[in-house]
Design a protein around this motif. Sequence first.
Motif, PDB file in Angstrom:
ATOM      1  N   LEU A  26       0.820  -1.208   0.000  1.00  0.00           N
ATOM      2  CA  LEU A  26       0.000   0.000   0.000  1.00  0.00           C
ATOM      3  C   LEU A  26       0.856   1.261   0.000  1.00  0.00           C
ATOM      4  O   LEU A  26       0.467   2.277  -0.573  1.00  0.00           O
ATOM      5  CB  LEU A  26      -0.957  -0.013   1.193  1.00  0.00           C
ATOM      6  N   LEU A  27       2.035   1.189   0.614  1.00  0.00           N
ATOM      7  CA  LEU A  27       2.929   2.346   0.611  1.00  0.00           C
ATOM      8  C   LEU A  27       3.423   2.648  -0.804  1.00  0.00           C
ATOM      9  O   LEU A  27       3.517   3.805  -1.202  1.00  0.00           O
ATOM     10  CB  LEU A  27       4.110   2.109   1.552  1.00  0.00           C
ATOM     11  N   MET A  28       3.705   1.603  -1.570  1.00  0.00           N
ATOM     12  CA  MET A  28       4.141   1.797  -2.946  1.00  0.00           C
ATOM     13  C   MET A  28       2.996   2.355  -3.794  1.00  0.00           C
ATOM     14  O   MET A  28       3.204   3.195  -4.666  1.00  0.00           O
ATOM     15  CB  MET A  28       4.650   0.483  -3.546  1.00  0.00           C
ATOM     16  N   LEU A  29       1.776   1.898  -3.535  1.00  0.00           N
ATOM     17  CA  LEU A  29       0.618   2.440  -4.241  1.00  0.00           C
ATOM     18  C   LEU A  29       0.372   3.898  -3.844  1.00  0.00           C
ATOM     19  O   LEU A  29      -0.052   4.713  -4.676  1.00  0.00           O
ATOM     20  CB  LEU A  29      -0.621   1.589  -3.965  1.00  0.00           C
ATOM     21  N   ALA A  30       0.661   4.239  -2.598  1.00  0.00           N
ATOM     22  CA  ALA A  30       0.556   5.635  -2.162  1.00  0.00           C
ATOM     23  C   ALA A  30       1.552   6.492  -2.941  1.00  0.00           C
ATOM     24  O   ALA A  30       1.242   7.625  -3.339  1.00  0.00           O
ATOM     25  CB  ALA A  30       0.807   5.751  -0.668  1.00  0.00           C
ATOM     26  N   GLY A  31       2.745   5.953  -3.180  1.00  0.00           N
ATOM     27  CA  GLY A  31       3.722   6.671  -4.011  1.00  0.00           C
ATOM     28  C   GLY A  31       3.205   6.860  -5.420  1.00  0.00           C
ATOM     29  O   GLY A  31       3.394   7.918  -6.040  1.00  0.00           O
ATOM     30  N   GLY A  32       2.530   5.846  -5.957  1.00  0.00           N
ATOM     31  CA  GLY A  32       1.914   5.975  -7.279  1.00  0.00           C
ATOM     32  C   GLY A  32       0.838   7.041  -7.294  1.00  0.00           C
ATOM     33  O   GLY A  32       0.703   7.804  -8.259  1.00  0.00           O
ATOM     34  N   ALA A  33       0.057   7.116  -6.220  1.00  0.00           N
ATOM     35  CA  ALA A  33      -0.978   8.145  -6.122  1.00  0.00           C
ATOM     36  C   ALA A  33      -0.351   9.540  -6.102  1.00  0.00           C
ATOM     37  O   ALA A  33      -0.895  10.486  -6.675  1.00  0.00           O
ATOM     38  CB  ALA A  33      -1.839   7.929  -4.882  1.00  0.00           C
ATOM     39  N   GLY A  35       2.336  10.236  -7.692  1.00  0.00           N
ATOM     40  CA  GLY A  35       2.672  10.466  -9.100  1.00  0.00           C
ATOM     41  C   GLY A  35       1.475  11.005  -9.862  1.00  0.00           C
ATOM     42  O   GLY A  35       1.600  11.935 -10.672  1.00  0.00           O
ATOM     43  N   GLY A  36       0.289  10.428  -9.627  1.00  0.00           N
ATOM     44  CA  GLY A  36      -0.934  10.936 -10.247  1.00  0.00           C
ATOM     45  C   GLY A  36      -1.232  12.356  -9.797  1.00  0.00           C
ATOM     46  O   GLY A  36      -1.680  13.193 -10.592  1.00  0.00           O
ATOM     47  N   LEU A  37      -0.959  12.655  -8.530  1.00  0.00           N
ATOM     48  CA  LEU A  37      -1.162  14.004  -7.993  1.00  0.00           C
ATOM     49  C   LEU A  37      -0.284  15.016  -8.724  1.00  0.00           C
ATOM     50  O   LEU A  37      -0.746  16.098  -9.095  1.00  0.00           O
ATOM     51  CB  LEU A  37      -0.861  14.009  -6.498  1.00  0.00           C
ATOM     52  N   VAL A  38       0.981  14.657  -8.953  1.00  0.00           N
ATOM     53  CA  VAL A  38       1.905  15.572  -9.634  1.00  0.00           C
ATOM     54  C   VAL A  38       1.421  15.847 -11.047  1.00  0.00           C
ATOM     55  O   VAL A  38       1.436  16.996 -11.519  1.00  0.00           O
ATOM     56  CB  VAL A  38       3.343  14.991  -9.631  1.00  0.00           C
ATOM     57  N   VAL A  39       0.995  14.811 -11.742  1.00  0.00           N
ATOM     58  CA  VAL A  39       0.490  15.009 -13.112  1.00  0.00           C
ATOM     59  C   VAL A  39      -0.765  15.864 -13.096  1.00  0.00           C
ATOM     60  O   VAL A  39      -0.954  16.734 -13.958  1.00  0.00           O
ATOM     61  CB  VAL A  39       0.248  13.644 -13.805  1.00  0.00           C
ATOM     62  N   ALA A  40      -1.640  15.662 -12.102  1.00  0.00           N
ATOM     63  CA  ALA A  40      -2.850  16.472 -12.002  1.00  0.00           C
ATOM     64  C   ALA A  40      -2.499  17.935 -11.750  1.00  0.00           C
ATOM     65  O   ALA A  40      -3.105  18.837 -12.339  1.00  0.00           O
ATOM     66  CB  ALA A  40      -3.747  15.948 -10.883  1.00  0.00           C
ATOM     67  N   LEU A  41      -1.506  18.178 -10.884  1.00  0.00           N
ATOM     68  CA  LEU A  41      -1.085  19.562 -10.620  1.00  0.00           C
ATOM     69  C   LEU A  41      -0.443  20.204 -11.846  1.00  0.00           C
ATOM     70  O   LEU A  41      -0.539  21.420 -12.035  1.00  0.00           O
ATOM     71  CB  LEU A  41      -0.108  19.605  -9.442  1.00  0.00           C
ATOM     72  N   ALA A  42       0.187  19.377 -12.687  1.00  0.00           N
ATOM     73  CA  ALA A  42       0.818  19.895 -13.906  1.00  0.00           C
ATOM     74  C   ALA A  42      -0.205  20.129 -15.011  1.00  0.00           C
ATOM     75  O   ALA A  42       0.147  20.642 -16.076  1.00  0.00           O
ATOM     76  CB  ALA A  42       1.903  18.939 -14.380  1.00  0.00           C
ATOM     77  N   GLY A  43      -1.445  19.736 -14.785  1.00  0.00           N
ATOM     78  CA  GLY A  43      -2.494  19.976 -15.761  1.00  0.00           C
ATOM     79  C   GLY A  43      -2.749  18.811 -16.692  1.00  0.00           C
ATOM     80  O   GLY A  43      -3.478  18.956 -17.677  1.00  0.00           O
ATOM     81  N   GLY A  44      -2.186  17.660 -16.414  1.00  0.00           N
ATOM     82  CA  GLY A  44      -2.408  16.480 -17.256  1.00  0.00           C
ATOM     83  C   GLY A  44      -3.818  15.956 -17.109  1.00  0.00           C
ATOM     84  O   GLY A  44      -4.454  16.109 -16.068  1.00  0.00           O
ATOM     85  N   GLY A  45      -4.301  15.317 -18.151  1.00  0.00           N
ATOM     86  CA  GLY A  45      -5.652  14.766 -18.149  1.00  0.00           C
ATOM     87  C   GLY A  45      -5.746  13.511 -17.297  1.00  0.00           C
ATOM     88  O   GLY A  45      -4.745  12.985 -16.768  1.00  0.00           O
ATOM     89  N   ALA A  46      -6.953  13.005 -17.170  1.00  0.00           N
ATOM     90  CA  ALA A  46      -7.223  11.842 -16.329  1.00  0.00           C
ATOM     91  C   ALA A  46      -6.449  10.616 -16.797  1.00  0.00           C
ATOM     92  O   ALA A  46      -5.940   9.837 -15.980  1.00  0.00           O
ATOM     93  CB  ALA A  46      -8.718  11.554 -16.306  1.00  0.00           C
ATOM     94  N   LEU A  48      -3.517  10.533 -18.360  1.00  0.00           N
ATOM     95  CA  LEU A  48      -2.113  10.700 -17.956  1.00  0.00           C
ATOM     96  C   LEU A  48      -1.937  10.500 -16.447  1.00  0.00           C
ATOM     97  O   LEU A  48      -0.934   9.944 -16.008  1.00  0.00           O
ATOM     98  CB  LEU A  48      -1.591  12.075 -18.368  1.00  0.00           C
ATOM     99  N   GLN A  49      -2.901  10.931 -15.673  1.00  0.00           N
ATOM    100  CA  GLN A  49      -2.834  10.760 -14.221  1.00  0.00           C
ATOM    101  C   GLN A  49      -2.845   9.279 -13.852  1.00  0.00           C
ATOM    102  O   GLN A  49      -2.023   8.815 -13.045  1.00  0.00           O
ATOM    103  CB  GLN A  49      -3.998  11.487 -13.546  1.00  0.00           C
ATOM    104  N   VAL A  50      -3.759   8.530 -14.468  1.00  0.00           N
ATOM    105  CA  VAL A  50      -3.846   7.098 -14.192  1.00  0.00           C
ATOM    106  C   VAL A  50      -2.591   6.395 -14.696  1.00  0.00           C
ATOM    107  O   VAL A  50      -2.046   5.502 -14.025  1.00  0.00           O
ATOM    108  CB  VAL A  50      -5.125   6.493 -14.816  1.00  0.00           C
ATOM    109  N   LEU A  51      -2.084   6.805 -15.858  1.00  0.00           N
ATOM    110  CA  LEU A  51      -0.852   6.227 -16.392  1.00  0.00           C
ATOM    111  C   LEU A  51       0.323   6.490 -15.441  1.00  0.00           C
ATOM    112  O   LEU A  51       1.125   5.590 -15.176  1.00  0.00           O
ATOM    113  CB  LEU A  51      -0.556   6.785 -17.789  1.00  0.00           C
ATOM    114  N   ALA A  52       0.409   7.712 -14.919  1.00  0.00           N
ATOM    115  CA  ALA A  52       1.478   8.043 -13.955  1.00  0.00           C
ATOM    116  C   ALA A  52       1.338   7.184 -12.704  1.00  0.00           C
ATOM    117  O   ALA A  52       2.330   6.673 -12.175  1.00  0.00           O
ATOM    118  CB  ALA A  52       1.432   9.520 -13.592  1.00  0.00           C
ATOM    119  N   PHE A  53       0.109   6.994 -12.224  1.00  0.00           N
ATOM    120  CA  PHE A  53      -0.135   6.144 -11.057  1.00  0.00           C
ATOM    121  C   PHE A  53       0.353   4.722 -11.314  1.00  0.00           C
ATOM    122  O   PHE A  53       1.058   4.136 -10.491  1.00  0.00           O
ATOM    123  CB  PHE A  53      -1.630   6.145 -10.711  1.00  0.00           C
TER     124      PHE A  53
END
Length: 145
Positions: A26-33, A35-46, A48-53
Amino acid sequence: MAAWVIWLIGAVALAVGEVLTLDLVLLMLAGGALGGLVVALAGGGAVLQVLAFVVVSGLLLGGVRPLARRHLENRTPLQLDGIETLIGKTARVTRDVDHSGGRIALGADEWTARSQSSGETFPVGDTVRILQVDGATAVVGDALE
């Protein structure tokens, strides 16, 4: 609600879940989340966010988790901790020690002590060896053993 807030909530929830499971998944998945947060803050679409996760979680699960588990699980097998480090040390008798009790000085500390067998007694000034620790009482024997 903004996407980055959802990713942040997800990361925190996964990290809290990790505290309960202690399996490092779960800690590794939290790190993936995150990653999705960073892409969302950068303005990436959904997408790209899921792909980053998925990518960050995969990298963490495949690369970091095995190293972290190996580090946590491979302790020195006979590493002594706490009171176990006292076993085998010698001490000076400060109050006669027999099977029912007594006192010993170990460095600057004074401990309650008792002899290992009922027939053993050690007078004040004798040197004894700590054979085991039973609660707050050192079980002692002859230092020459």
